[in-house]
Design a protein around this motif. Structure first.
Motif, PDB file in Angstrom:
ATOM      1  N   TYR A  53       0.883  -1.138   0.096  1.00  0.00           N
ATOM      2  CA  TYR A  53       0.022  -0.125   0.076  1.00  0.00           C
ATOM      3  C   TYR A  53       0.755   1.129  -0.007  1.00  0.00           C
ATOM      4  CZ  TYR A  53      -3.619   3.326   1.507  1.00  0.00           C
ATOM      5  OH  TYR A  53      -4.677   4.268   1.629  1.00  0.00           O
ATOM      6  N   LEU A  54       0.627   2.161  -0.931  1.00  0.00           N
ATOM      7  CA  LEU A  54       1.410   3.501  -1.114  1.00  0.00           C
ATOM      8  C   LEU A  54       2.772   3.116  -1.222  1.00  0.00           C
ATOM      9  CD1 LEU A  54      -0.145   5.384   1.909  1.00  0.00           C
ATOM     10  CD2 LEU A  54      -0.893   5.612  -0.364  1.00  0.00           C
ATOM     11  N   GLY A  55       3.031   2.277  -2.196  1.00  0.00           N
ATOM     12  CA  GLY A  55       4.348   1.813  -2.393  1.00  0.00           C
ATOM     13  C   GLY A  55       5.229   1.187  -1.344  1.00  0.00           C
ATOM     14  N   ARG A  56       4.591   0.651  -0.346  1.00  0.00           N
ATOM     15  CA  ARG A  56       5.165   0.046   0.718  1.00  0.00           C
ATOM     16  C   ARG A  56       4.770  -1.409   0.727  1.00  0.00           C
ATOM     17  NH1 ARG A  56       6.160   4.026   5.317  1.00  0.00           N
ATOM     18  NH2 ARG A  56       6.544   1.927   6.519  1.00  0.00           N
ATOM     19  N   GLU A  57       5.255  -2.512   0.932  1.00  0.00           N
ATOM     20  CA  GLU A  57       5.098  -4.018   1.123  1.00  0.00           C
ATOM     21  C   GLU A  57       4.357  -3.962   2.622  1.00  0.00           C
ATOM     22  OE1 GLU A  57       4.156  -6.326  -0.755  1.00  0.00           O
ATOM     23  OE2 GLU A  57       4.550  -4.974  -2.671  1.00  0.00           O
ATOM     24  N   ASP A  58       5.240  -3.188   3.334  1.00  0.00           N
ATOM     25  CA  ASP A  58       5.180  -3.257   5.023  1.00  0.00           C
ATOM     26  C   ASP A  58       3.711  -2.639   5.533  1.00  0.00           C
ATOM     27  OD1 ASP A  58       6.374  -0.896   4.513  1.00  0.00           O
ATOM     28  OD2 ASP A  58       7.216  -0.580   6.412  1.00  0.00           O
ATOM     29  N   LEU A  59       3.137  -2.042   4.590  1.00  0.00           N
ATOM     30  CA  LEU A  59       1.923  -1.388   5.000  1.00  0.00           C
ATOM     31  C   LEU A  59       0.593  -2.267   4.348  1.00  0.00           C
ATOM     32  CD1 LEU A  59       2.690   2.227   4.173  1.00  0.00           C
ATOM     33  CD2 LEU A  59       2.549   1.155   6.291  1.00  0.00           C
ATOM     34  N   ASP A  60       0.894  -3.544   4.003  1.00  0.00           N
ATOM     35  CA  ASP A  60      -0.461  -4.349   3.948  1.00  0.00           C
ATOM     36  C   ASP A  60      -1.347  -4.294   4.972  1.00  0.00           C
ATOM     37  OD1 ASP A  60       1.285  -5.784   5.624  1.00  0.00           O
ATOM     38  OD2 ASP A  60       1.341  -7.733   4.225  1.00  0.00           O
ATOM     39  N   TRP A  61      -0.771  -4.228   6.054  1.00  0.00           N
ATOM     40  CA  TRP A  61      -1.585  -4.259   7.122  1.00  0.00           C
ATOM     41  C   TRP A  61      -2.670  -3.173   7.353  1.00  0.00           C
ATOM     42  CZ3 TRP A  61      -2.102  -0.499  10.663  1.00  0.00           C
ATOM     43  CH2 TRP A  61      -1.166   0.496  10.661  1.00  0.00           C
ATOM     44  N   LEU A  62      -2.170  -2.041   6.905  1.00  0.00           N
ATOM     45  CA  LEU A  62      -3.101  -0.951   6.887  1.00  0.00           C
ATOM     46  C   LEU A  62      -4.116  -0.908   5.606  1.00  0.00           C
ATOM     47  CD1 LEU A  62      -3.721   1.941   7.490  1.00  0.00           C
ATOM     48  CD2 LEU A  62      -1.795   2.966   6.312  1.00  0.00           C
ATOM     49  N   LYS A  63      -3.502  -1.557   4.770  1.00  0.00           N
ATOM     50  CA  LYS A  63      -4.532  -1.710   3.250  1.00  0.00           C
ATOM     51  C   LYS A  63      -5.670  -2.608   3.825  1.00  0.00           C
ATOM     52  CE  LYS A  63      -4.283  -3.004  -1.391  1.00  0.00           C
ATOM     53  NZ  LYS A  63      -3.098  -3.404  -2.613  1.00  0.00           N
ATOM     54  N   ALA A  64      -5.250  -3.680   4.603  1.00  0.00           N
ATOM     55  CA  ALA A  64      -6.374  -4.710   4.993  1.00  0.00           C
ATOM     56  C   ALA A  64      -7.289  -3.861   6.020  1.00  0.00           C
ATOM     57  CB  ALA A  64      -5.638  -5.740   5.832  1.00  0.00           C
ATOM     58  N   ALA A  65      -6.749  -2.996   6.966  1.00  0.00           N
ATOM     59  CA  ALA A  65      -7.415  -2.186   7.893  1.00  0.00           C
ATOM     60  C   ALA A  65      -8.622  -1.569   7.299  1.00  0.00           C
ATOM     61  CB  ALA A  65      -6.672  -1.508   8.855  1.00  0.00           C
ATOM     62  N   LEU A  66      -8.088  -0.771   6.350  1.00  0.00           N
ATOM     63  CA  LEU A  66      -9.200  -0.139   5.614  1.00  0.00           C
ATOM     64  C   LEU A  66     -10.036  -0.667   4.982  1.00  0.00           C
ATOM     65  CD1 LEU A  66      -6.337   2.595   4.136  1.00  0.00           C
ATOM     66  CD2 LEU A  66      -7.944   3.154   5.985  1.00  0.00           C
ATOM     67  N   LEU A  67      -9.728  -1.905   4.347  1.00  0.00           N
ATOM     68  CA  LEU A  67     -10.897  -2.579   3.753  1.00  0.00           C
ATOM     69  C   LEU A  67     -11.892  -3.001   4.535  1.00  0.00           C
ATOM     70  CD1 LEU A  67      -8.718  -4.823   1.221  1.00  0.00           C
ATOM     71  CD2 LEU A  67     -10.469  -3.423   0.473  1.00  0.00           C
ATOM     72  N   LEU A  68     -11.417  -3.400   5.812  1.00  0.00           N
ATOM     73  CA  LEU A  68     -12.104  -4.117   6.952  1.00  0.00           C
ATOM     74  C   LEU A  68     -13.031  -3.022   7.255  1.00  0.00           C
ATOM     75  CD1 LEU A  68      -9.458  -6.430   8.575  1.00  0.00           C
ATOM     76  CD2 LEU A  68     -11.529  -7.090   7.595  1.00  0.00           C
ATOM     77  N   LYS A  69     -12.412  -1.798   7.589  1.00  0.00           N
ATOM     78  CA  LYS A  69     -13.259  -0.575   8.182  1.00  0.00           C
ATOM     79  C   LYS A  69     -14.403  -0.492   7.066  1.00  0.00           C
ATOM     80  CE  LYS A  69     -12.904   4.282   9.404  1.00  0.00           C
ATOM     81  NZ  LYS A  69     -11.921   5.329   9.632  1.00  0.00           N
ATOM     82  N   GLU A  70     -14.315  -0.584   5.806  1.00  0.00           N
ATOM     83  CA  GLU A  70     -15.483  -0.328   5.118  1.00  0.00           C
ATOM     84  C   GLU A  70     -16.368  -1.705   4.743  1.00  0.00           C
ATOM     85  OE1 GLU A  70     -12.928   2.634   1.633  1.00  0.00           O
ATOM     86  OE2 GLU A  70     -13.230   0.567   1.279  1.00  0.00           O
ATOM     87  N   GLY A  71     -16.159  -2.527   5.570  1.00  0.00           N
ATOM     88  CA  GLY A  71     -17.140  -3.691   5.322  1.00  0.00           C
ATOM     89  C   GLY A  71     -16.616  -4.947   4.606  1.00  0.00           C
ATOM     90  N   ALA A  72     -15.513  -4.959   4.010  1.00  0.00           N
ATOM     91  CA  ALA A  72     -14.748  -5.837   3.126  1.00  0.00           C
ATOM     92  C   ALA A  72     -14.750  -7.067   4.204  1.00  0.00           C
ATOM     93  CB  ALA A  72     -13.631  -5.568   2.451  1.00  0.00           C
ATOM     94  N   ILE A  73     -14.592  -8.260   3.488  1.00  0.00           N
ATOM     95  CA  ILE A  73     -14.125  -9.406   4.358  1.00  0.00           C
ATOM     96  C   ILE A  73     -12.949 -10.029   4.329  1.00  0.00           C
ATOM     97  CG2 ILE A  73     -15.150 -11.771   4.985  1.00  0.00           C
ATOM     98  CD1 ILE A  73     -17.776 -10.972   4.226  1.00  0.00           C
ATOM     99  N   GLY A  74     -12.179 -10.094   5.057  1.00  0.00           N
ATOM    100  CA  GLY A  74     -10.798 -10.795   4.742  1.00  0.00           C
ATOM    101  C   GLY A  74     -10.529 -11.843   5.837  1.00  0.00           C
ATOM    102  N   VAL A  75      -9.365 -12.602   5.416  1.00  0.00           N
ATOM    103  CA  VAL A  75      -9.040 -13.710   6.505  1.00  0.00           C
ATOM    104  C   VAL A  75      -7.535 -12.870   6.799  1.00  0.00           C
ATOM    105  CG1 VAL A  75      -7.726 -15.850   6.821  1.00  0.00           C
ATOM    106  CG2 VAL A  75      -9.819 -15.662   5.541  1.00  0.00           C
ATOM    107  N   ILE A  76      -7.538 -12.632   8.138  1.00  0.00           N
ATOM    108  CA  ILE A  76      -6.296 -12.095   8.922  1.00  0.00           C
ATOM    109  C   ILE A  76      -5.758 -12.804  10.002  1.00  0.00           C
ATOM    110  CG2 ILE A  76      -7.083  -9.943   8.030  1.00  0.00           C
ATOM    111  CD1 ILE A  76      -7.472  -8.830  11.012  1.00  0.00           C
TER     112      ILE A  76
END
Length: 271
Positions: A71-94
């Motif tokens: 996310y934002l050009g950084r692989e170590d921000l994958d957690w933030l990308k997942a968090a934003l998706l979850l906040k919006e109601g997306a479903i994910g395995v984490i």
């Protein structure tokens, strides 16, 4: 001429991404196909990596294997990308503080119901809710009595889930008519980072009802395939949380699991 073609494709990609609804996601390949060039998925990835337009919500575009990716050009921000998706109601395995969970926002009724369907879960059985702060209990209409608060302050954060009264009809889709909800405040810093962005999450284990919990993303994909996104942190093999009931002043241990010794010692000192 080549630059003109690239610019036109870029414009089409941006239009596609802008149309992805909240709570949904597309893969780089899917975006490329909708933009007219299915094989140009790497171009889509590069565009999302360099995106600085706040109106282009690039966190809604994930890798073609359904892992979230950077996310934002950084692989170590994958957690933030997942968090934003979850906040919006997306479903994910984490990864949670115990095992992989199939998660979504506890405040999104449609997504919660979808988790029940995907997981083939007993419709009368509430899910455990992960929170990042004890104050978030108020968001669910939970009013703690002094003795309950004292216990929670002693045992949390920990791998201990606690059943508390929840009489609110507003959250009947969560308590499933039981008028109780189980909450857990994790100690794990990684899941706490996610929760502070996503807000409270339902977090049943990543498996079909009655089947073995997934220890890896590969195992989780056998259950949920392309219906959810995935945040991969390798193999996770841990006990489920200890589950206790604090709806009555007599504390009941419903399930012995992780951190059970801690709860046993603390409750012995308290009572």
């Amino acid at each position: 001429m080549a630059l003109v073609i690239i610019d036109k494709f870029k414009d089409r990609v941006i239009k596609v991404v802008k149309k992805i609804p909240s709570g949904k996601f597309l893969t780089y390949k899917q975006v490329a196909k909708l933009a007219g060039k299915e094989k140009a998925f790497r171009v889509v990835g590069n565009l999302m990596m360099r995106n600085k337009d706040k109106n282009v919500l690039c966190h809604r575009v994930i890798k073609s294997d359904y892992t979230v990716g950077g996310y934002l050009g950084r692989e170590d921000l994958d957690w933030l990308k997942a968090a934003l998706l979850l906040k919006e109601g997306a479903i994910g395995v984490i990864p949670t503080d115990t095992i992989y969970g199939i998660c979504t926002s506890a405040f999104n009724k449609k997504s919660v119901e979808k988790v029940y369907k995907l997981r083939k879960r007993n419709l009368k059985k509430p899910c455990i809710i992960l929170i990042s702060d004890i104050k978030e209990l108020k968001l669910f209409g939970v009013k703690l009595k002094n003795w309950q608060k004292n216990i929670l302050e002693k045992i949390w954060p920990a791998k201990i889930s606690v059943i508390l009264p929840c009489q609110s009809k507003k959250f009947s889709y969560l308590h499933r008519g039981t008028n109780t909800l189980a909450f857990r405040l994790p100690k794990d810093k990684f899941i706490l980072k996610i929760l502070k962005v996503s807000g409270p999450l339902i977090a049943p284990s990543a498996n079909w009802e009655g089947y073995e919990p997934a220890k890896t993303i590969k195992e989780a994909k056998k259950y949920f395939n392309d219906k959810v996104f995935y945040l991969d942190r390798g193999k996770i093999a841990s006990e489920a949380s200890t589950l206790i009931d604090l709806t009555q002043k007599e504390i009941k241990i419903i399930r012995k699991g992780a951190d059970y010794r801690k709860i046993k010692l603390l409750l012995r000192k308290t009572f």
